[in-house]
Motif scaffolding. Structure first.
Motif, PDB file in Angstrom:
ATOM      1  N   LEU A  83       0.841  -1.194   0.000  1.00 10.21           N
ATOM      2  CA  LEU A  83       0.000   0.000   0.000  1.00 10.21           C
ATOM      3  C   LEU A  83       0.877   1.245   0.000  1.00 10.21           C
ATOM      4  O   LEU A  83       1.767   1.386   0.847  1.00 10.21           O
ATOM      5  CB  LEU A  83      -0.912   0.020   1.221  1.00 10.21           C
ATOM      6  CG  LEU A  83      -2.003  -1.040   1.263  1.00 10.21           C
ATOM      7  CD1 LEU A  83      -2.738  -0.997   2.591  1.00 10.21           C
ATOM      8  CD2 LEU A  83      -2.979  -0.844   0.119  1.00 10.21           C
ATOM      9  N   THR A 131      -4.550   3.730   7.482  1.00 11.98           N
ATOM     10  CA  THR A 131      -4.272   4.429   6.235  1.00 11.98           C
ATOM     11  C   THR A 131      -4.269   5.942   6.433  1.00 11.98           C
ATOM     12  O   THR A 131      -3.430   6.639   5.848  1.00 11.98           O
ATOM     13  CB  THR A 131      -5.280   4.033   5.134  1.00 11.98           C
ATOM     14  OG1 THR A 131      -6.604   4.276   5.581  1.00 11.98           O
ATOM     15  CG2 THR A 131      -5.104   2.576   4.748  1.00 11.98           C
ATOM     16  N   GLN A 159       1.164  -2.942  -6.362  1.00 16.31           N
ATOM     17  CA  GLN A 159       0.877  -1.870  -5.419  1.00 16.31           C
ATOM     18  C   GLN A 159      -0.574  -1.417  -5.550  1.00 16.31           C
ATOM     19  O   GLN A 159      -1.198  -1.557  -6.597  1.00 16.31           O
ATOM     20  CB  GLN A 159       1.795  -0.667  -5.662  1.00 16.31           C
ATOM     21  CG  GLN A 159       3.248  -0.944  -5.409  1.00 16.31           C
ATOM     22  CD  GLN A 159       4.141   0.239  -5.747  1.00 16.31           C
ATOM     23  OE1 GLN A 159       3.672   1.303  -6.166  1.00 16.31           O
ATOM     24  NE2 GLN A 159       5.434   0.053  -5.571  1.00 16.31           N
TER      25      GLN A 159
END
Length: 193
Positions: free
Chosen positions: A39, A82, A114
């Motif tokens: 990520l 995140t 990714q």
């Protein structure tokens, strides 16, 4: 991958029983080593004053794409969310303090394993400076963004979507959420000056 991280024996590429993809498998301890996408998390830091909107971009001091412009972003760390990753990366790369908004883009970049996520963000002040991974940090209006010198297709896509939504916001609309698959390649690096 050459060696097992559990027992240090050489691994072999094989399709484990009940699976459908080749994985690195240790024939000694039978550990299956799954490799999953990484990520990349970032923000779209904006400053708006007297009706003029600007976006903060960082000029990369590292490879890949040294010398090209990007939104502040980087790999998510273990044990963070995140949104925490977006704030941290913005602080590390641009020295900027932001108020994070909602998730704006989710971009699958399958050919490099990714997924890129960018959050809307508002700069709390104009106190920002390049971090260790940035040569420069600047505010750009839509017309002054160095479009030909953007580091990655995900950055270009995110900025294009942002300014398209911005036009709708001025007409009473709102920012949306965008999910895309990125398959276009990066521009070839320019010749050094």
């Amino acid at each position: 991958m050459k060696f097992c991280s559990e027992c240090a024996h050489p691994v072999a590429l094989a399709i484990p029983e009940g699976d459908n993809r080749p994985r690195y498998v240790c024939p000694h301890c039978h550990t299956i080593h799954y490799q999953n996408p990484k990520l990349v998390i970032g923000s779209i830091p904006v400053w708006e004053h007297d009706g003029k909107l600007q976006v903060l971009l960082c000029k990369r001091a590292i490879e890949p794409r040294h010398g090209y412009w990007t939104l502040p972003a980087g790999f998510m760390e273990n044990e963070e969310t995140t949104d925490q990753a977006a704030v941290r990366e913005t602080e590390e790369e641009a020295g900027a303090d932001v108020e994070l908004g909602k998730l704006f883009t989710l971009l699958n970049v399958a050919h490099v394993h990714q997924v890129h996520l960018f959050y809307l963000a508002r700069l709390r002040s104009l106190d920002f400076a390049p971090g260790e991974e940035s040569l420069d940090v600047q505010l750009f209006t839509q017309d002054s963004i160095p479009w030909d010198d953007l580091a990655f297709p995900t950055v270009r896509t995110t900025l294009e979507l942002f300014f398209a939504d911005r036009a709708r916001v001025r007409e009473g609309g709102s920012y949306g959420f965008h999910s895309r698959d990125i398959v276009r390649p990066m521009l070839a690096p320019r010749e050094p000056d």
